[in-house]
Write a protein that holds these residues in place. Structure first.
Motif, PDB file in Angstrom:
ATOM      1  N   LEU A   5     -12.998 -18.060  11.224  1.00 11.82           N
ATOM      2  CA  LEU A   5     -12.413 -19.111  12.053  1.00 11.82           C
ATOM      3  C   LEU A   5     -12.941 -18.973  13.480  1.00 11.82           C
ATOM      4  O   LEU A   5     -12.739 -17.942  14.120  1.00 11.82           O
ATOM      5  N   TYR A   6     -13.619 -20.013  13.950  1.00 15.73           N
ATOM      6  CA  TYR A   6     -14.221 -19.991  15.289  1.00 15.73           C
ATOM      7  C   TYR A   6     -13.436 -20.908  16.230  1.00 15.73           C
ATOM      8  O   TYR A   6     -13.040 -22.014  15.842  1.00 15.73           O
ATOM      9  N   ARG A   7     -13.259 -20.442  17.458  1.00 13.45           N
ATOM     10  CA  ARG A   7     -12.451 -21.182  18.446  1.00 13.45           C
ATOM     11  C   ARG A   7     -13.178 -21.225  19.784  1.00 13.45           C
ATOM     12  O   ARG A   7     -13.758 -20.222  20.230  1.00 13.45           O
ATOM     13  N   LEU A   8     -13.146 -22.368  20.447  1.00 11.02           N
ATOM     14  CA  LEU A   8     -13.745 -22.521  21.766  1.00 11.02           C
ATOM     15  C   LEU A   8     -13.025 -21.650  22.794  1.00 11.02           C
ATOM     16  O   LEU A   8     -11.792 -21.537  22.778  1.00 11.02           O
ATOM     17  N   ARG A   9     -13.788 -21.073  23.692  1.00 11.79           N
ATOM     18  CA  ARG A   9     -13.226 -20.280  24.768  1.00 11.79           C
ATOM     19  C   ARG A   9     -12.382 -21.156  25.699  1.00 11.79           C
ATOM     20  O   ARG A   9     -12.573 -22.372  25.792  1.00 11.79           O
ATOM     21  N   ASN A  10     -11.480 -20.506  26.429  1.00 11.97           N
ATOM     22  CA  ASN A  10     -10.601 -21.224  27.352  1.00 11.97           C
ATOM     23  C   ASN A  10     -11.220 -21.465  28.718  1.00 11.97           C
ATOM     24  O   ASN A  10     -10.637 -22.186  29.538  1.00 11.97           O
ATOM     25  N   ASP A  11     -12.384 -20.880  29.003  1.00 11.24           N
ATOM     26  CA  ASP A  11     -12.930 -20.980  30.361  1.00 11.24           C
ATOM     27  C   ASP A  11     -13.989 -22.077  30.510  1.00 11.24           C
ATOM     28  O   ASP A  11     -14.844 -22.010  31.390  1.00 11.24           O
ATOM     29  N   LEU A  12     -13.913 -23.108  29.665  1.00 10.82           N
ATOM     30  CA  LEU A  12     -14.853 -24.212  29.803  1.00 10.82           C
ATOM     31  C   LEU A  12     -14.489 -25.069  31.013  1.00 10.82           C
ATOM     32  O   LEU A  12     -13.315 -25.294  31.297  1.00 10.82           O
ATOM     33  N   TYR A  13     -15.513 -25.555  31.702  1.00 10.76           N
ATOM     34  CA  TYR A  13     -15.278 -26.489  32.806  1.00 10.76           C
ATOM     35  C   TYR A  13     -16.296 -27.616  32.727  1.00 10.76           C
ATOM     36  O   TYR A  13     -17.329 -27.497  32.063  1.00 10.76           O
TER      37      TYR A  13
END
Length: 344
Positions: free
Chosen positions: A330-338
């Motif tokens: 299961l892959y999840r996008l990081r929270n530090d995208l801007y």
């Protein structure tokens, strides 16, 4: 006074009473209309619903209305609140932010009937949730998948070769690739984002090909992290493995990518999909979009059907990959995208 004259006077008085009442009703109606027209009305025209920041450190706001003499704007960020106000019935303002924004915000606009904003002054208010860049990206990918589901080019597409648009991994990669240039990671601002390809057959061994992506990290430009992984463990019982597989599936969230290798009815091997809703514990259901989970051969060439808002229970999924040499990641996008623009 004659009887005829008295009757005439009575008729005149009755007419005057009716006319007076009608005039009063008209006055009330005019007053009500004046009050309605005087009520402030305000609309935020930018950003639009679901839109995040313009760039890493900027948000353009526009609002307009009627019966308004002054507009105030309030941008509530996680660590501070910014404010601006302007005379008139419309406003356009660019909020300049100190640092790249990775979290959402709330925008509140108020339009006042009186420019003094004195206590008791009528005003209209509208609020708008500004999603985080990560949330915006996820919603864009979901919207694109839905649009593709209405497009005959994707509803049933070739899925034979590595470059065919109907191949499951090509489908999910295209969802991400369409928008990736507009985002960066705060930890690695100079790196363009990309989605890793599937790991090689040799690297997946002793498990079957398709159980995971290449092991790339944020330092390589991948904004994805492994949220959970299941690989069938021969030292455990089938029931114990099933419990571990279920643990992974219960963690599924909207915006996750699920990479599996298993037997799913329409295929037996690797498969990639994009999750469009959080796991629902009330129904025990998982909802996703994908391509080529189901398909058929035409003149020896594989064609795959696209699915949007496909669903199945956790138990169904457990049975798919709770098998020897099989599993899921299961892959999840990081929270530090801007938000990123090429001028930055």
């Amino acid at each position: 006074m004659s009887m005829a004259f008295r009757r005439f006077c009575a008729v005149i008085l009755t007419l005057l009473s009716v006319l007076s009442g009608a005039a009063a009703e008209q006055d009330d109606a005019d007053t009500s209309l004046d009050n309605q027209q005087a009520s402030p009305v305000l609309t935020i025209t930018a950003p639009s619903a679901g839109q995040s920041y313009d760039s890493s450190e900027q948000l353009t706001v526009r609002a307009e209305g009627r019966n308004i003499s002054r507009i105030t704007l309030e941008l509530r960020l996680p660590t501070q609140t910014l404010a601006f106000e302007s005379a008139g019935a419309s406003v356009e303002h660019v909020f300049q932010l100190d640092t790249p924004q990775t979290e959402g915000a709330v925008l509140i606009a108020r339009g006042y009937a009186d420019p003094s904003k004195a206590e008791g002054t009528p005003y209209a208010e509208q609020s708008l949730a500004i999603p985080s860049p990560r949330e915006e990206l996820i919603q864009k990918m979901i919207a694109l998948a839905y649009a593709n589901s209405q497009d005959s080019r994707y509803q049933f597409a070739p899925a034979e070769t590595d470059t065919d648009i109907g191949v499951c991994k090509n489908f999910v990669m295209r969802l991400f690739d369409t928008y990736r240039a507009g985002y960066r990671m705060l930890a690695y601002p100079t790196l363009a984002l990309h989605m890793p390809k599937n790991n090689s057959k040799k690297a997946c061994a002793p498990y079957d090909y398709g159980i995971e992506w290449r092991p790339e990290t944020a330092a390589d430009g991948s904004p994805f992290e492994i949220a959970a992984q299941f690989k069938y463990d021969d030292s455990l019982t089938e029931e114990e493995n099933a419990a571990l597989a279920r643990t992974l599936l219960l963690q599924i969230k909207k915006g996750d990518f699920l990479q599996i290798v298993g037997y799913y009815g329409g295929g037996n091997g690797p498969h990639s999909l994009f999750v469009i809703r959080d796991y629902d514990p009330q129904t025990d259901m998982i909802h996703w979009t994908d391509s080529n989970m189901r398909g058929k051969r035409i003149n020896g060439v594989r064609w795959g059907y696209m699915q949007f808002d496909a669903d199945a229970t956790v138990d169904w999924w457990v049975n798919v990959f709770n098998l020897k040499k099989r599993g899921a990641t299961l892959y999840r996008l990081r929270n530090d995208l801007y938000r990123y623009t090429e001028t930055e």
